[in-house]
Design a protein around this motif. Structure first.
Motif, short mmCIF file in Angstrom:
data_model
loop_
_atom_site.label_atom_id
_atom_site.label_comp_id
_atom_site.label_asym_id
_atom_site.label_seq_id
_atom_site.Cartn_x
_atom_site.Cartn_y
_atom_site.Cartn_z
N LYS A 220 -21.65 -65.10 -24.73
CA LYS A 220 -23.16 -65.59 -24.75
C LYS A 220 -23.75 -64.27 -25.86
CE LYS A 220 -22.82 -62.91 -20.18
NZ LYS A 220 -22.91 -61.88 -19.08
N LYS A 221 -22.84 -64.84 -27.23
CA LYS A 221 -23.50 -64.15 -28.65
C LYS A 221 -24.71 -65.59 -28.93
CE LYS A 221 -19.64 -66.41 -30.29
NZ LYS A 221 -18.36 -65.60 -31.00
N PHE A 222 -24.21 -67.16 -28.58
CA PHE A 222 -25.18 -67.94 -28.55
C PHE A 222 -26.51 -67.81 -28.18
CE2 PHE A 222 -20.88 -69.15 -30.06
CZ PHE A 222 -21.09 -70.10 -31.04
N LYS A 223 -26.69 -66.74 -26.90
CA LYS A 223 -28.26 -66.76 -26.40
C LYS A 223 -28.77 -65.62 -27.10
CE LYS A 223 -29.83 -67.12 -22.03
NZ LYS A 223 -29.87 -66.38 -20.05
N ILE A 224 -30.03 -66.24 -28.26
CA ILE A 224 -30.46 -65.20 -28.91
C ILE A 224 -32.15 -65.14 -28.09
CG2 ILE A 224 -31.26 -64.87 -30.59
CD1 ILE A 224 -28.90 -67.02 -31.80
N ASP A 225 -32.11 -63.99 -28.49
CA ASP A 225 -33.61 -63.85 -27.82
C ASP A 225 -33.97 -64.71 -25.84
OD1 ASP A 225 -34.09 -61.93 -29.46
OD2 ASP A 225 -34.74 -63.22 -30.69
N GLY A 226 -32.52 -64.81 -25.11
CA GLY A 226 -33.21 -65.97 -24.48
C GLY A 226 -32.66 -67.06 -24.13
N GLU A 227 -33.08 -67.30 -25.79
CA GLU A 227 -33.17 -68.36 -25.96
C GLU A 227 -31.12 -69.91 -26.47
OE1 GLU A 227 -34.80 -70.41 -25.64
OE2 GLU A 227 -37.05 -69.40 -25.45
N TRP A 228 -30.45 -70.16 -25.65
CA TRP A 228 -29.30 -70.75 -25.79
C TRP A 228 -29.77 -71.60 -27.29
CZ3 TRP A 228 -25.12 -68.83 -24.78
CH2 TRP A 228 -25.13 -68.55 -23.12
N TYR A 229 -28.72 -71.28 -28.20
CA TYR A 229 -28.46 -72.08 -29.81
C TYR A 229 -26.69 -72.50 -30.06
CZ TYR A 229 -32.48 -70.34 -31.32
OH TYR A 229 -34.29 -69.59 -31.59
N ARG A 264 -35.08 -78.21 -24.26
CA ARG A 264 -34.71 -77.83 -22.20
C ARG A 264 -34.43 -79.13 -21.97
NH1 ARG A 264 -36.67 -72.15 -22.06
NH2 ARG A 264 -38.45 -71.81 -23.57
N TRP A 265 -34.00 -80.02 -21.99
CA TRP A 265 -33.90 -80.91 -21.14
C TRP A 265 -31.73 -81.16 -20.72
CZ3 TRP A 265 -30.56 -84.23 -24.15
CH2 TRP A 265 -30.92 -83.94 -25.21
N ALA A 266 -31.63 -80.35 -21.86
CA ALA A 266 -30.08 -80.18 -22.65
C ALA A 266 -29.46 -78.97 -21.47
CB ALA A 266 -29.71 -80.01 -23.71
N LEU A 267 -30.54 -78.25 -21.13
CA LEU A 267 -29.84 -76.89 -20.30
C LEU A 267 -29.42 -77.31 -18.77
CD1 LEU A 267 -32.97 -74.70 -22.19
CD2 LEU A 267 -30.24 -74.76 -22.71
N PHE A 268 -28.64 -76.36 -18.51
CA PHE A 268 -27.98 -76.26 -16.85
C PHE A 268 -29.10 -76.00 -16.59
CE2 PHE A 268 -26.38 -73.87 -13.51
CZ PHE A 268 -25.75 -75.16 -12.85
N GLY A 269 -29.38 -76.84 -14.88
CA GLY A 269 -30.81 -76.28 -14.64
C GLY A 269 -32.49 -77.22 -14.49
N SER A 270 -32.06 -77.73 -15.99
CA SER A 270 -33.75 -78.82 -16.60
C SER A 270 -33.38 -80.06 -14.91
CB SER A 270 -33.38 -78.86 -17.38
OG SER A 270 -32.01 -80.45 -17.77
N ARG A 271 -34.32 -80.14 -15.30
CA ARG A 271 -35.03 -81.13 -14.41
C ARG A 271 -34.49 -82.67 -14.81
NH1 ARG A 271 -38.30 -85.74 -14.82
NH2 ARG A 271 -39.49 -84.63 -15.99
N GLU A 272 -34.27 -83.12 -16.18
CA GLU A 272 -33.20 -83.62 -16.71
C GLU A 272 -31.78 -83.99 -16.69
OE1 GLU A 272 -37.13 -83.13 -19.16
OE2 GLU A 272 -35.15 -82.13 -18.06
N ARG A 273 -31.30 -82.69 -16.09
CA ARG A 273 -29.75 -82.84 -15.96
C ARG A 273 -28.60 -83.32 -17.21
NH1 ARG A 273 -27.72 -83.23 -10.49
NH2 ARG A 273 -26.28 -81.72 -11.09
N GLY A 274 -29.61 -83.47 -18.84
CA GLY A 274 -29.57 -83.36 -19.93
C GLY A 274 -29.20 -85.09 -20.39
#
Length: 294
Positions: A220-229, A264-274
């Motif tokens: 979770k330390k890579f989730k900054i202000d609600g955004e994944w890095y 966004r397209w790489a995130l889990f749950g995105s429509r593109e699924r990576g």
């Protein structure tokens, strides 16, 4: 013993010779072809145990001097070598099983004390400051029912990321008795990852790569202000590793110092699924029914 300078030079030459074979091939984009002629990343994995090469630190430095990133994979049997390893862009440990019995069955280790070596290697990983990854390869009917044991190993090594992938079947081999029945479907991998994430409160599912049958759990330390890095800023890594060298290794840096925002397209749950929406996915015509599970 081959010297690291020679290994790197021949590797770069072989890389370019391989890429040249794609010149003029239908579907190959000219800009991608030109870009591929310059090696930017090096994966030290697949064959043998790269961390046992006596000049591995020197080889890694040569890569960084050419602004080539370094991805090193170890099978977690050499804890001292992990501790002595100079900074690499990303250090993977293959966690092919979570119990002594299943690890012996899957990896067929060489050492009698393989389990202690394995645990000590995970402890050594926890001491590294740059990006660390557990690589879990799921083999249906072999290692998918060991969730609690996997969670315990994660608490031991404290990796930045956990990459979970379904095993890839590469055909019959005398070295393996895997069959297509051991390849999990992607949704089975997703279910495993969701159940594992529930057991490790400091982590969350961050990314998905459906066409590789792979998901990424991140601290979770890579989730900054609600955004994944979770991505890598390669230019920043090269700056940091050069500063580390110039300071006589006194100036250190951590994984958090060279992150990049996850698209966004790489995130889990995105429509593109990576799958990158700016790329075009080509499907074979008259494709036979897919039974791979991927």
């Amino acid at each position: 013993m081959d010297q690291p300078e020679m290994i790197l030079q021949e590797a770069l030459e072989n890389h370019q010779n391989m890429i040249k074979q794609f010149k003029g091939v239908s579907g190959v984009k000219a800009d991608r072809f030109a870009e591929a002629m310059t090696a930017k990343h090096c994966a030290l994995s697949l064959v043998g145990e790269p961390i046992m090469y006596p000049e591995i630190n020197r080889f890694v430095k040569l890569l960084h001097q050419r602004s080539i990133s370094s991805f090193l994979v170890t099978n977690a049997q050499f804890p001292d070598e992990i501790r002595n390893l100079e900074p690499v862009t990303q250090l993977y440990v293959s966690v092919d099983a979570s119990t002594k019995e299943s690890l012996k069955r899957i990896d067929r280790p060489l050492f009698k004390d393989f389990w202690q070596r394995f645990l000590d290697s995970l402890k050594a990983l926890s001491e590294k400051q740059q990006r660390t990854v557990y690589r879990l390869t799921l083999v249906k009917a072999w290692n998918v029912d060991e969730l609690k044991a996997y969670a315990d190993l994660i608490s031991l090594g404290k990796p930045d990321f956990i990459e979970v992938k379904g095993v890839t079947y590469c055909g019959e081999s005398s070295a393996s008795n895997l069959t297509m029945a051991n390849v999990p479907w992607h949704e089975e991998v997703v279910r495993f990852v969701q159940e594992l994430a529930d057991l490790i409160p400091d982590y969350e599912i961050a990314c998905e790569h459906e066409h590789s049958n792979c998901l990424l759990i991140a601290h979770k330390k890579f989730k900054i202000d609600g955004e994944w890095y979770t991505w890598i800023n390669y230019d920043r890594f090269q700056e940091l590793v050069q500063e580390h060298e110039r300071s006589g290794r006194s100036k250190t840096f951590t994984a958090a110092d060279y992150t990049a925002r996850t698209p966004r397209w790489a995130l889990f749950g995105s429509r593109e699924r990576g799958f990158d929406p700016f790329d075009v996915r080509y499907q074979r015509k008259n494709k036979a029914r897919d039974i791979s599970g991927c």
